[in-house]
Structures are given as structure tokens and as C-alpha cells.
Design an enzyme around this catalytic site. Structure first.
Site, mmCIF file in Angstrom:
data_model
loop_
_atom_site.group_PDB
_atom_site.id
_atom_site.type_symbol
_atom_site.label_atom_id
_atom_site.label_comp_id
_atom_site.label_asym_id
_atom_site.label_seq_id
_atom_site.Cartn_x
_atom_site.Cartn_y
_atom_site.Cartn_z
ATOM 1 N N ARG A 110 -1.655 -0.826 -2.122
ATOM 2 C CA ARG A 110 -1.441 -1.870 -2.374
ATOM 3 C C ARG A 110 -3.391 -2.664 -2.004
ATOM 4 O O ARG A 110 -3.626 -2.100 -1.723
ATOM 5 C CB ARG A 110 -0.858 -2.090 -0.800
ATOM 6 C CG ARG A 110 0.975 -1.815 -0.867
ATOM 7 C CD ARG A 110 1.206 -1.909 0.785
ATOM 8 N NE ARG A 110 1.747 -3.544 0.591
ATOM 9 C CZ ARG A 110 2.385 -3.959 1.504
ATOM 10 N NH1 ARG A 110 2.396 -3.029 2.665
ATOM 11 N NH2 ARG A 110 2.859 -5.333 1.672
ATOM 12 N N ARG A 140 4.174 1.443 6.018
ATOM 13 C CA ARG A 140 3.070 -0.087 5.968
ATOM 14 C C ARG A 140 2.421 0.112 7.291
ATOM 15 O O ARG A 140 2.358 0.210 8.348
ATOM 16 C CB ARG A 140 4.131 -1.140 5.612
ATOM 17 C CG ARG A 140 5.012 -0.873 6.616
ATOM 18 C CD ARG A 140 5.411 -1.008 8.228
ATOM 19 N NE ARG A 140 4.674 -2.526 8.301
ATOM 20 C CZ ARG A 140 4.290 -2.364 8.931
ATOM 21 N NH1 ARG A 140 4.454 -1.634 9.965
ATOM 22 N NH2 ARG A 140 3.924 -3.166 9.623
ATOM 23 N N GLY A 141 1.451 -1.646 7.018
ATOM 24 C CA GLY A 141 0.710 -1.537 8.161
ATOM 25 C C GLY A 141 -0.293 -1.441 8.000
ATOM 26 O O GLY A 141 -0.745 0.206 6.764
ATOM 27 N N ALA A 142 -1.746 -1.957 7.883
ATOM 28 C CA ALA A 142 -2.690 -1.800 7.080
ATOM 29 C C ALA A 142 -3.346 0.099 8.205
ATOM 30 O O ALA A 142 -4.035 0.326 7.328
ATOM 31 C CB ALA A 142 -3.806 -2.918 8.022
ATOM 32 N N GLN A 145 9.683 -7.207 8.711
ATOM 33 C CA GLN A 145 9.209 -5.823 9.905
ATOM 34 C C GLN A 145 8.937 -6.621 11.593
ATOM 35 O O GLN A 145 9.172 -5.742 12.460
ATOM 36 C CB GLN A 145 7.829 -6.170 9.923
ATOM 37 C CG GLN A 145 7.445 -5.259 8.338
ATOM 38 C CD GLN A 145 7.267 -6.984 7.508
ATOM 39 O OE1 GLN A 145 7.980 -7.914 7.002
ATOM 40 N NE2 GLN A 145 6.460 -6.648 6.067
ATOM 41 N N ASP A 177 -5.150 -7.368 8.011
ATOM 42 C CA ASP A 177 -5.024 -6.850 6.863
ATOM 43 C C ASP A 177 -6.339 -6.350 6.252
ATOM 44 O O ASP A 177 -7.335 -5.531 5.897
ATOM 45 C CB ASP A 177 -3.867 -6.975 5.889
ATOM 46 C CG ASP A 177 -2.403 -6.366 6.269
ATOM 47 O OD1 ASP A 177 -2.298 -7.782 7.228
ATOM 48 O OD2 ASP A 177 -2.031 -5.505 5.920
ATOM 49 N N ASN A 187 -3.638 -11.985 7.253
ATOM 50 C CA ASN A 187 -2.312 -11.163 7.750
ATOM 51 C C ASN A 187 -0.827 -11.921 7.029
ATOM 52 O O ASN A 187 -1.441 -12.431 6.104
ATOM 53 C CB ASN A 187 -2.154 -11.327 8.818
ATOM 54 C CG ASN A 187 -1.201 -10.681 10.125
ATOM 55 O OD1 ASN A 187 -1.605 -9.710 9.929
ATOM 56 N ND2 ASN A 187 -0.612 -11.255 10.388
ATOM 57 N N LYS A 188 0.179 -10.826 7.531
ATOM 58 C CA LYS A 188 1.328 -11.325 6.403
ATOM 59 C C LYS A 188 1.576 -12.662 6.539
ATOM 60 O O LYS A 188 0.974 -13.438 7.654
ATOM 61 C CB LYS A 188 2.743 -10.765 7.593
ATOM 62 C CG LYS A 188 4.729 -10.574 7.422
ATOM 63 C CD LYS A 188 4.398 -10.374 6.329
ATOM 64 C CE LYS A 188 3.678 -8.771 6.276
ATOM 65 N NZ LYS A 188 4.131 -8.569 4.020
HETATM 66 O O1 MRU Z 1 3.614 -5.663 4.850
HETATM 67 P P1 MRU Z 1 2.515 -4.943 5.656
HETATM 68 O O2 MRU Z 1 4.354 -4.382 6.245
HETATM 69 O O3 MRU Z 1 1.821 -3.962 5.565
HETATM 70 O O4 MRU Z 1 2.222 -5.785 6.490
HETATM 71 C C1 MRU Z 1 1.742 -5.651 7.876
HETATM 72 C C2 MRU Z 1 1.040 -7.326 8.280
HETATM 73 O O5 MRU Z 1 0.404 -7.368 8.236
HETATM 74 C C3 MRU Z 1 0.135 -6.347 10.071
HETATM 75 O O6 MRU Z 1 0.918 -7.640 10.766
HETATM 76 C C4 MRU Z 1 -0.896 -6.065 9.969
HETATM 77 O O7 MRU Z 1 -1.052 -4.280 9.448
HETATM 78 C C5 MRU Z 1 -1.749 -5.548 10.863
HETATM 79 S S1 MRU Z 1 -0.942 -4.062 11.589
HETATM 80 C C6 MRU Z 1 -2.308 -3.321 12.397
#
Ligand code: MRU
Length: 318
Positions: free
Chosen positions: A84, A50-52, A177, A218, A228-229
Site C-alpha cells: 500500500r 489496515r490502518g497505518a 471502517q 497515514d 488521512n482517509k
Molecule cells: O484504508 P485504511 O483503513 O488503512 O485507512 C486508515 C486510516 O485512514 C486511518 O485513519 C489512519 O491509518 C490512521 S490510524 C492510526
């Protein structure tokens, strides 16, 4: 310094994409082997990775694996792209390797994303004052990016320069996270931190214990609105109320100039059972912070400031 090896987070082998299972951190370091594009798509959907930027890297490896296996590439692309919805990096990475879905191209994309992180971290150093106490949300470190990190990379670089005194790590409900992944990364790096319940951030700001908020992103729309999250928007409002800067650190692969404003960003709704298995719930995984609340957007190109429609206009990820 124990830096995360990019290949330990995601790599392509002859018959599989191998991913560090982020669901099981920090308790265990276990890998998941994905033997087809569909299995990689499933790993992205279920947050093994996970993470963009990291899901973009994994998807690129997934398409390269599909090509090596002789899978239907259009079907593989669709499965991966649909895993996603919110992170721009997912489709960006697939498009970047689609014409040449080789292992070499996918590995180069991975290396380029890590290099982008290092460059943006260097640009971000100038935004930190000596003794900074910074608050970050979710995980925007090496795990989220395939190595080094965006927001956490910037914090780390500033800490190496002696500018960061302490990091507040939002626990980041519901999947934690922050409490699981960012805490694990900062602990390995030896950077002083404390995990904070998400709802405690405002009071820490009010008592003068926070100097800046630093997050990843994201998807960033052409006008600077930033997804973002979930919880980032609330932090942005709190930061503005307390006169604190919000710095968004993200590679150009996160910038989506085809989406004019945050209203056009698709927000992922995940299984409500991640919030509660007993009662009705909603589980929007992201929210949008209006550009007006974002102090800077740091990419590998440099530090962007409002008006973002002008400062982001020339952005393209190589
Ligand atoms: O749901 P996730 O864990 O994939 O969400 C990730 C985030 O929101 C991060 O803050 C975002 O991807 C930036 S990471 C470089």
C-alpha cells in the site's frame, strides 16, 4: 475494561503471521494465517489488516517471517513495501527491522507502537473540554495501530477522565471502517457513540452538536500537511467554517520529514468496484488536509502546533 489484546490483532508464530481479519468485523472474529512475506503483503493489500501503524507492524512481522523461512529478503521487503502506498509507517517499520529482521525485533517494534499510542493519548487529554462531543473519521483505534489507538486512543483516554460526553463516528465510505470498526471498538469500551453518514457531519456541526474533530493520519509531511482517509479534508474545511478544532493524533512513525508538502504524498487509488460494481467510479482512498486547517498534531512527543515545519523538525521515531 475490554481492551484489545495487541497479539489478537497481529502476531508472529513460528510458521506464520497471524492477523485478525478486519474485513469480517464486526460480524465475526476470524484470523488469517499468512505463511510467507507474499501472503502478508497480500493481506495488507486486501485490508485483512489496515490502518497505518498496524500495517507497519504486520510488515515487520512479515519480514521476520521471511528471514526465518530463508526467503530472499530483498524480494520480501519489496513485496511488503509495495503493498500500500500512502501510509508512511509501512516502509518506516520495514526499514526499522531490515538490519535485524528477527522475531524479537519485530515484536519490540509492535510493543513500541502501542506504547507510543498510550503516550500520545495522554498528551491529547489537555485538548478536550468537559462535556466534549467529538467527531472521528475512519478507524484510528486499536485495530488500526496494533493496540490502543491514536485518535480513538485519545478519545478513550479523555473519556476516562470524564471529558468526553459523546462520539460521532463517521461511517467512512466505501469500506465503512467507522461504522464497522470504530463502532465495534467504542461499543466494547462502553463509550457513548452514534454512527453518522459521512455526509451528515456538516449539519451536525451547524446545529452545534460537535465540539472537536479528532482523526489519525497515514502520512504527515514536513510542513504539517496530513494524509488521512478520504473525507478528512472535507471535514477539515467544515470544521474551520464552524470554528471547530481539528486534532490529528499520530505517532512519529507517521511523520515523513523527507516529504516536504502534501503534494508529494502518494494517494492510493483502490479498485473502483469497492464504490460500485455497476457504474464507472473512482476510488481514491486518502486525501490531504493542508496544515493550515490542522489545529494540532499530537505525537508521543507532545502537542505540535503551527508552524509545523518548525515544531515537527526534530521528530524522529525511536
Ligand atoms: O484504508 P485504511 O483503513 O488503512 O485507512 C486508515 C486510516 O485512514 C486511518 O485513519 C489512519 O491509518 C490512521 S490510524 C492510526
Amino acid at each position: 475494561m475490554p481492551e484489545l489484546d495487541p497479539h489478537a490483532i497481529a502476531r508472529l508464530e513460528a510458521d506464520a503471521v497471524v492477523l485478525l481479519d478486519q474485513r469480517r468485523l464486526p460480524a465475526e472474529e476470524v484470523e488469517v494465517r499468512c505463511g510467507s512475506a507474499a501472503e502478508v503483503a497480500d493481506a495488507i493489500r486486501t485490508m485483512v489488516v489496515r490502518g497505518a501503524p498496524a500495517i507497519g507492524v504486520a510488515a515487520a512481522y512479515g519480514l521476520a517471517l521471511a528471514a526465518a523461512r530463508g526467503e530472499d529478503l530483498d524480494a520480501a521487503y519489496d513485496a511488503l513495501a509495495g503493498a500500500r502506498p500512502t501510509a508512511a509507517n509501512l516502509v518506516w517499520a520495514l526499514d526499522a527491522v531490515r538490519d535485524e529482521p528477527t522475531a524479537e525485533r519485530a515484536r519490540a517494534l509492535h510493543a513500541e507502537e502501542v506504547e507510543r499510542c498510550r503516550r500520545m493519548a495522554q498528551h491529547a487529554v489537555d485538548l478536550f473540554q468537559p462535556g466534549s462531543r467529538v467527531l472521528t473519521h475512519c478507524n484510528a483505534g486499536g485495530l488500526a495501530t496494533g493496540g490502543y489507538g491514536t485518535a480513538v486512543g485519545a478519545i478513550r483516554r479523555a473519556w476516562e477522565e470524564g471529558l468526553v460526553e459523546h462520539v460521532w463516528v463517521d461511517e467512512t465510505r466505501p469500506l465503512l471502517q467507522g461504522a464497522r470498526l470504530t463502532a465495534w471498538e467504542l461499543d466494547r469500551l462502553g463509550i457513548p457513540f452514534a454512527v453518522l453518514p459521512d455526509v451528515a457531519a456538516g449539519a451536525r456541526m451547524a446545529s452545534g452538536e460537535v465540539d472537536a474533530v479528532v482523526t489519525g493520519a497515514d502520512r504527515i509531511a514536513a510542513n504539517g500537511d496530513t494524509a488521512n482517509k478520504v473525507g478528512t479534508y472535507a471535514l477539515a474545511v467544515l470544521a474551520r467554517h464552524h470554528g471547530l478544532p481539528l486534532h490529528v493524533v499520530a505517532p512519529t512513525s507517521t511523520v515523513d520529514l523527507a516529504t516536504a508538502t502534501g503534494a508529494g504524498i502518494p494517494i492510493e487509488e483502490r479498485d473502483p468496484a469497492e464504490v460500485t460494481e455497476r457504474f464507472p467510479a473512482r476510488n481514491p482512498a486518502f486525501d490531504v488536509t493542508p496544515a493550515a486547517l490542522v489545529t494540532t498534531i499530537v505525537t508521543e512527543d507532545g502537542v505540535h502546533r503551527a508552524p509545523y515545519d518548525l515544531s515537527l523538525a526534530a521528530v524522529t521515531a525511536a
